[in-house]
Structure formats: structure tokens, C-alpha cells
Scaffold this active site. Structure first.
Site, mmCIF file in Angstrom:
data_model
loop_
_atom_site.group_PDB
_atom_site.id
_atom_site.type_symbol
_atom_site.label_atom_id
_atom_site.label_comp_id
_atom_site.label_asym_id
_atom_site.label_seq_id
_atom_site.Cartn_x
_atom_site.Cartn_y
_atom_site.Cartn_z
ATOM 1 N N ASP A 190 0.819 -1.040 -0.338
ATOM 2 C CA ASP A 190 0.179 0.043 -0.180
ATOM 3 C C ASP A 190 0.933 0.819 0.193
ATOM 4 O OD1 ASP A 190 -2.529 1.539 0.873
ATOM 5 O OD2 ASP A 190 -1.449 2.532 2.118
ATOM 6 N N GLY A 210 -4.598 3.011 -0.830
ATOM 7 C CA GLY A 210 -3.729 2.295 -1.800
ATOM 8 C C GLY A 210 -4.856 0.896 -2.436
ATOM 9 N N ASP A 211 -4.698 -0.182 -1.191
ATOM 10 C CA ASP A 211 -5.205 -1.643 -1.077
ATOM 11 C C ASP A 211 -7.115 -1.000 -1.095
ATOM 12 O OD1 ASP A 211 -2.991 -3.174 -0.716
ATOM 13 O OD2 ASP A 211 -2.941 -2.930 0.531
ATOM 14 N N LEU A 212 -7.236 0.058 -0.341
ATOM 15 C CA LEU A 212 -9.188 -0.429 -0.032
ATOM 16 C C LEU A 212 -9.027 0.538 -1.850
ATOM 17 C CD1 LEU A 212 -8.752 1.034 3.415
ATOM 18 C CD2 LEU A 212 -9.409 -1.261 2.327
ATOM 19 N N ALA A 237 -9.558 -2.487 -4.070
ATOM 20 C CA ALA A 237 -10.446 -3.261 -3.571
ATOM 21 C C ALA A 237 -12.065 -2.984 -4.021
ATOM 22 C CB ALA A 237 -10.662 -3.162 -1.789
#
Length: 395
Positions: A157, A185-187, A190
Site C-alpha cells: 500500500d 492504495g489497497d482499499l 478493493a
């Protein structure tokens, strides 16, 4: 006598169906860390049947990303894996691969985040998956996307936040770059991945065929630049960090009171006039340097100095009460303990509880969308590693 006016239809409140719009959708989750697991947890929250496949030795690495731990697992893992089942398979063995393909025979969705070019990416190549399972929707999440010079690089992330510009926009003007408090970044990947999956399922209902859906931490951060990007395209200028400030609105940031910080959000000139009146600075709204938002943006430093001096004359609670009464958007900056004790959080039903095999009673932040007034339920706790290896639904 005039006809009575029709009354608006009220939502049905009796015998409501569970909020499970994706009931009947079967998902195989080969992902790990946060982006993929958060996407599949969202699918599970929406009613999908999600099986998380983990390596027998250790499983998802986030199980060990602690402290803190609750029960056997780190709270990081517990945050992104509820409403799923866990089975353990070694995907590099023939038996493990055969088991996955048996699961995929009647699955609707596969989610994976294998590093491009890795052995697992080759073993579960989307072209082969599409040929064997033509109705399957495959979501692949990567760090940097399907093409380009960074395609094969790994990324967490913070790497994405740095490479895609978020850290250059976050932090005080005279301070170092700072990563966002959330794993944006990750969320971001997602949530855009979730949009891709559900869109592909809608199209499959028309065509009968699945799709290969891809997104990345890098791409989704660019999409979330939104107004920052369009301003850069228009001016060619490099944006700078503004702390809590807004690039296009002033005053719109955190300010210091006598006992802490709070935020003021002025989105138009009428609100600015109300703010000036509430502060006893009525002349500000008539000053040509501040009378319009465009002028306030140009003269942000001078204006904020004046506001800062005035706002130190009362407490956070005092200013929030006074500015709310004047119709100015304002809020204290709450810590998480205050957020989860807030009556608004309770009224929305955003925290649910579920029993966990080793952690006891586990609190979870619920899915943030309701359907006909019903919020999707936290049905089952995040599973222990291999908890469902002997389940009748195991391949």
C-alpha cells in the site's frame, strides 16, 4: 372537496428480507493481505458464499501482522475476512490445483492478486481459466497494472501511495510527505475491484459469459486524484501539500481552538459571510481580498492568519456550538474511541458483534450500504486457518 393528496410510500418495515443481494453467488478467494480480501469480504457481506483458500503453513500473512492480536489471529486479519470459510491448499501442487478447479466448476467469481510473472500467476493464467470455466468472472488485483515498465514489480500500500502521488499531497506544507492514515492504495483497489466484479456479473446475466477483470493499486489511486488531476492538467503546475487545507476552497481545513483542533468547511460565499458574523469579523466578507472564494484561495495565508487568531479565543466545543447555530459546517476532530462511542455511529448500526472460536465476542464495522433499510449482517466471524477443511462444502 378536493381529492386527498397521495401519501408518499413508506418502506416496508415488517418481515424484511435479509440484505443479501448476492445470495447464490459463489466466490473462490485466492488473494491475501488487504485489497483482495477486503473485496471478497464485501462480496460475502452482500450474501455471496466465499471460500478463502490459504496455504497450510501460516495462511494469509496478515494473520501474523500484530500486535494487537485477538484470539489466535492479528486484528489486521480479522478486519478483512469475516463471513468467509477457510480451507488450506498448497496451490503449487497438482492436488491443490485440481482442488481449486473442482471449486471453480460451479463458482461465479475468482479473486487473486498473484504477482505478475510469478509461478502462481502462470499456474492460474486467466486464459486457461476462461477456457475451462467460461462463465467465471476473474478479478486480478496487482500493484501497478497489466502493462508498462512497473508491471512486474511488487508493491504494498505505501509503495502505491508514494508511486501514485498520494504522499506528495499529504502532510503539512513545510513538512515531509506523509502516507494516508487509511490504506488507501489497497482499499481503493478493493472497492474498484468490487465494482468491476458486480458489473461483470450484470453483463454475464445478459451474455452468459464471464470476464477477466483487472485493476491495480496504482490505477485506482490515479482515479481517486479526481480534482487534483484536473487542476494539474489545466495549469501544468505541480500541486503542493496543504496539510488539512483544500486546493480549491478557503476556509476549508482544521483550525486550532484554545483546547484542541476542529474543522470548518466553507463551500460558498454565503457561508463565509455567516462565518465572519459568528466570529465577530463581519468586515471580512466585504474585503475584496476575501469576498469571493477565488480571492480567498489566492489570499489563503493572510486569511488563515486572521481566522487563526480569532479561533484561539474559545474552545472546540464552544466554536462548534456557535458555528452550528450559524449554519456553518463544523466538526470536532474525533479519535476512534470517540467515533465508536458517538450516538450517530450507534444510530446507524455500523458496529455489529459476532462470536469467534478463540477471540470470544468480536466487534466488526459493518458494510456501509443498506438495502430497503436493512444493513447486511455480520453473519460469521473471520475463520481460523483451515477451519472448514472438513466442511462438506470443501472440494
Amino acid at each position: 372537496m378536493p381529492d386527498p393528496q397521495p401519501q408518499p410510500q413508506q418502506p416496508q418495515t415488517q418481515a424484511r428480507r435479509p440484505a443479501a443481494p448476492l445470495a447464490g453467488i459463489k466466490v473462490v478467494d485466492l488473494s491475501k493481505i488487504l485489497a483482495g480480501p477486503y473485496a471478497t469480504m464485501s462480496l460475502a457481506d452482500l450474501g455471496a458464499d466465499v471460500t478463502k483458500v490459504e496455504h497450510p503453513e501460516g495462511g494469509d500473512p496478515t494473520r501474523r501482522w500484530g500486535p494487537p492480536f485477538q484470539g489466535e489471529d492479528a486484528t489486521y486479519y480479522l478486519a478483512a475476512n469475516r463471513n468467509k470459510r477457510s480451507v488450506t491448499l498448497d496451490l503449487k501442487t497438482a492436488d491443490g490445483q485440481a482442488a481449486v478447479h473442482r471449486m471453480l466448476a460451479d463458482a461465479d467469481v475468482l479473486v487473486e492478486n498473484f504477482r505478475p510473472g510469478s509461478s502462481l500467476a502462470r499456474l492460474f493464467d486467466y486464459r486457461e481459466l476462461t477456457a475451462r470455466h467460461p462463465r467465471l468472472v476473474v478479478l486480478h488485483i496487482s500493484a501497478f497494472g497489466e502493462s508498462g515498465p512497473l508491471r512486474d514489480e511488487p508493491g504494498y500500500d505505501m509503495v502505491a501511495q508514494a508511486a501514485a502521488g498520494l504522499m506528495s499531497l499529504t502532510g503539512e506544507t513545510d513538512g515531509p510527505p506523509v502516507k494516508a492514515g487509511f490504506a488507501m492504495g489497497d482499499l481503493g483497489a478493493a472497492l474498484f475491484g468490487l465494482i468491476g466484479i458486480t458489473s461483470a456479473l450484470v453483463e454475464r446475466a445478459r451474455t452468459g459469459r464471464g470476464q477477466y477483470v483487472t485493476t491495480s493499486l496504482y490505477e485506482t489511486q490515479l482515479a481517486l486524484h479526481a480534482n487534483w488531476a484536473t487542476a494539474h492538467f489545466a495549469t501544468g503546475e505541480r500541486p503542493t501539500r496543504l496539510g488539512s487545507g483544500h486546493p480549491s476552497l478557503v476556509p476549508y481545513q482544521a483550525y486550532e481552538a484554545s483546547d484542541g483542533h476542529f474543522v470548518i468547511a466553507v463551500g460558498n460565499d454565503a457561508l463565509f459571510r455567516r462565518l465572519g458574523e459568528a466570529l465577530g469579523l463581519d468586515a471580512l466578507a466585504d474585503d475584496p481580498r476575501y469576498a469571493t472564494n477565488a480571492a480567498r484561495v489566492v489570499n489563503r495565508t493572510e486569511l488563515n492568519e486572521q481566522l487563526g487568531r480569532a479561533l484561539k479565543g474559545d474552545t472546540v466545543a464552544g466554536w462548534c456550538e456557535r458555528l452550528k447555530a450559524a449554519g456553518v459546517p463544523v466538526a470536532p476532530i474525533r479519535h476512534l474511541d470517540e467515533v465508536y462511542a458517538c450516538p450517530q455511529t450507534e444510530a446507524l448500526g455500523m458496529v455489529q458483534e459476532v462470536d469467534h472460536p478463540t477471540a470470544g465476542r468480536l466487534r466488526q464495522v459493518a458494510f456501509p450500504v443498506s438495502f430497503d433499510g436493512v444493513r447486511p449482517a455480520v453473519r460469521t466471524a473471520p475463520p481460523l486457518l483451515g477451519q472448514h477443511d472438513d466442511d462438506r462444502n470443501q472440494p
